[in-house]
Design an enzyme around this catalytic site. Structure first.
Site, short mmCIF file in Angstrom:
data_model
loop_
_atom_site.label_atom_id
_atom_site.label_comp_id
_atom_site.label_asym_id
_atom_site.label_seq_id
_atom_site.Cartn_x
_atom_site.Cartn_y
_atom_site.Cartn_z
N LYS A 91 -11.52 23.03 13.82
CA LYS A 91 -10.24 22.67 14.69
C LYS A 91 -9.57 23.79 15.34
O LYS A 91 -9.08 24.72 14.90
CB LYS A 91 -9.33 22.02 13.31
CG LYS A 91 -8.08 21.42 14.25
CD LYS A 91 -7.29 20.77 13.18
CE LYS A 91 -6.12 20.36 13.82
NZ LYS A 91 -5.21 19.77 12.83
N ARG A 136 1.54 14.47 18.21
CA ARG A 136 2.50 14.85 17.48
C ARG A 136 3.80 13.95 18.15
O ARG A 136 4.76 13.96 17.43
CB ARG A 136 2.79 16.43 18.22
CG ARG A 136 1.77 17.26 17.33
CD ARG A 136 1.79 18.69 17.95
NE ARG A 136 0.69 19.39 17.54
CZ ARG A 136 0.23 20.64 17.99
NH1 ARG A 136 1.05 21.39 18.68
NH2 ARG A 136 -0.61 21.27 17.42
N LYS A 194 0.29 27.01 16.75
CA LYS A 194 -0.66 26.87 15.59
C LYS A 194 -1.76 27.80 15.60
O LYS A 194 -2.96 27.68 14.97
CB LYS A 194 -1.15 25.29 15.34
CG LYS A 194 0.02 24.47 15.02
CD LYS A 194 -0.58 23.01 14.58
CE LYS A 194 0.80 22.03 14.11
NZ LYS A 194 0.38 20.80 13.58
N GLU A 202 -16.93 29.12 10.19
CA GLU A 202 -16.30 28.26 9.32
C GLU A 202 -16.90 27.19 8.45
O GLU A 202 -16.77 26.72 7.48
CB GLU A 202 -15.24 27.51 10.45
CG GLU A 202 -14.21 28.40 10.84
CD GLU A 202 -13.04 28.33 10.02
OE1 GLU A 202 -13.14 28.01 8.79
OE2 GLU A 202 -12.05 28.98 10.33
N LYS A 261 -12.99 19.43 16.23
CA LYS A 261 -11.87 18.72 16.95
C LYS A 261 -11.33 19.58 17.96
O LYS A 261 -10.85 20.64 17.33
CB LYS A 261 -10.93 18.13 15.93
CG LYS A 261 -9.74 17.74 16.13
CD LYS A 261 -8.76 17.52 15.06
CE LYS A 261 -7.44 16.99 15.45
NZ LYS A 261 -6.61 16.74 14.60
C1 PBG Z 1 -2.31 17.64 12.04
C2 PBG Z 1 -3.24 17.07 12.46
C3 PBG Z 1 -3.14 17.06 14.16
C4 PBG Z 1 -4.16 16.05 14.58
C5 PBG Z 1 -4.66 15.26 13.17
N1 PBG Z 1 -4.18 16.07 12.22
C6 PBG Z 1 -2.27 17.71 15.13
C7 PBG Z 1 -2.21 19.01 15.08
O1 PBG Z 1 -3.12 19.62 14.29
O2 PBG Z 1 -1.11 19.48 15.53
C8 PBG Z 1 -4.32 15.58 15.82
C9 PBG Z 1 -4.96 14.35 16.09
C10 PBG Z 1 -4.87 13.90 17.60
O3 PBG Z 1 -4.42 14.71 18.59
O4 PBG Z 1 -5.49 12.69 17.85
N2 PBG Z 1 -2.60 18.15 10.75
#
Ligand code: PBG
Length: 324
Positions: free
Chosen positions: A196, A206, A218, A234, A249
């Site tokens: 991710k 968000r 992050k 990972e 992702k």
């Molecule tokens: C947070 C989380 C995020 C998404 C899924 N779980 C956002 C982030 O890490 O800030 C993003 C999903 C999307 O943008 O469709 N744990």
């Protein structure tokens, strides 16, 4: 012309093209992410994601039922919590009478066949807006694991079929696996957010959850977009720690990473076609600059071609509707 090889012969009509087509896309490969809000009969559109709504539990039940009729089997649910429920240790995530866990119980009670995936990370419940526990401005890995383990068990108790750790803490897959097994949830799967990335494509998500970090970014836990070999590291860890699926992702800017996990690992590969990827298509289509349906299908197919078995996408329902 004395051309011996003419690849166009295999493209001469739709019948031949479909005979030699290498990849396909079907509703059964898709997971539909859904946003949950408190209340009854409530439905609010996410401004930056036209066509996507935050739904109260009663309406979410109807939505899931309708989507199942279209062939969508699996739903990934994210809660939008009011600020007053958030604290530094994400207590609300363990509140069995809170919005999220009650909704999951409700859904599994009325629609036991629906496969429900939950999100394991602190951000929707955290007053800091981070996925991990914050102390003196730092995200503390090992303290976070304790919280994530409890969160995953609470979700399994509510009926989750698949838990999705999206937090990127080190060691969380193994920690969650042990916690689930200890409580007898040996059949609950883990779809790990293996690679991710710290991406700007999460912006609209968000907005949907009102969960943006209150300070900083992050980047100390999510991966650097410049790196691909690190995704293999990972993935090695996740396989060893007991993941059932490996996820990449976002999807579209990371097709090479999907391909690399596909080529190097035997577990099912998932890809998350994230909120910003959805928003880009919707914005361009609204201006008449792109054909929504054709671009959507081409994007989803490219993710399959890169090697994803499973795609999490906000396009799931409209894809199902336009391919009935
Ligand atoms: C947070 C989380 C995020 C998404 C899924 N779980 C956002 C982030 O890490 O800030 C993003 C999903 C999307 O943008 O469709 N744990």
């Amino acid at each position: 012309m004395d051309l011996f090889h003419r690849p166009r012969r295999n493209r001469k009509n739709e019948a031949i093209r479909s005979l030699v087509r290498e990849n396909s896309l079907s509703v059964s490969n898709l997971i539909f992410p859904l946003f949950l809000i408190d209340g009854k009969n409530k439905k609010t559109e996410v401004t930056s994601m036209p066509g996507i709504y935050r739904l109260s539990t009663d309406l979410m039940l109807k939505e899931i039922e309708q989507c199942m009729k279209l062939g969508i089997t699996t739903f990934d649910i994210f809660p939008n919590l009011e600020e007053r429920y958030k604290d530094h240790v994400a207590s609300e995530a363990m509140n069995e009478n809170g919005l999220y866990l009650s909704a999951i119980r409700e859904i599994k009670k009325h629609l036991p066949e629906a496969v429900i995936m939950t999100d394991v990370a602190m951000d929707p419940y955290s007053s800091d807006g981070h996925d991990g526990f914050v102390k003196n401005g730092q995200i503390i890995n090992d303290d976070t694991l304790e919280i994530l383990g409890k969160m995953a068990v609470a979700q399994a108790q509510a009926g989750a079929d698949i838990v999705g750790p999206s937090d990127m803490m080190d060691g969380r897959v193994g920690f969650i696996r042990e916690a689930l097994d200890e409580y007898g949830f040996t059949d609950v799967s883990i779809m790990s957010y293996t690679a991710k990335y710290a991406s700007a494509f999460y912006g609209p998500f968000r907005d949907a959850l009102e969960s943006a970090p209150k300070f900083g970014d992050k980047k100390t836990y999510q991966m650097d977009p410049a790196n691909s070999r690190e995704a293999l590291t990972e993935a090695d860890l996740d396989v060893t720690e007991g993941a059932d699926f490996l996820m990449v992702k976002p999807a579209l800017s990371y097709l090479d990473v999907i391909k690399s996990l596909r080529d190097n690992f035997n577990l099912p590969i998932a890809a998350y076609n994230v909120s910003g990827e959805y928003a880009m298509v919707k914005a361009a289509a609204a201006k008449g600059w792109l054909d929504n349906d054709r671009v959507r299908d081409e994007i989803l197919l490219s993710i399959r071609r890169a090697g994803a078995d499973v795609i999490l996408t906000y396009f799931a329902k409209e894809f199902a509707l336009s391919h009935k």
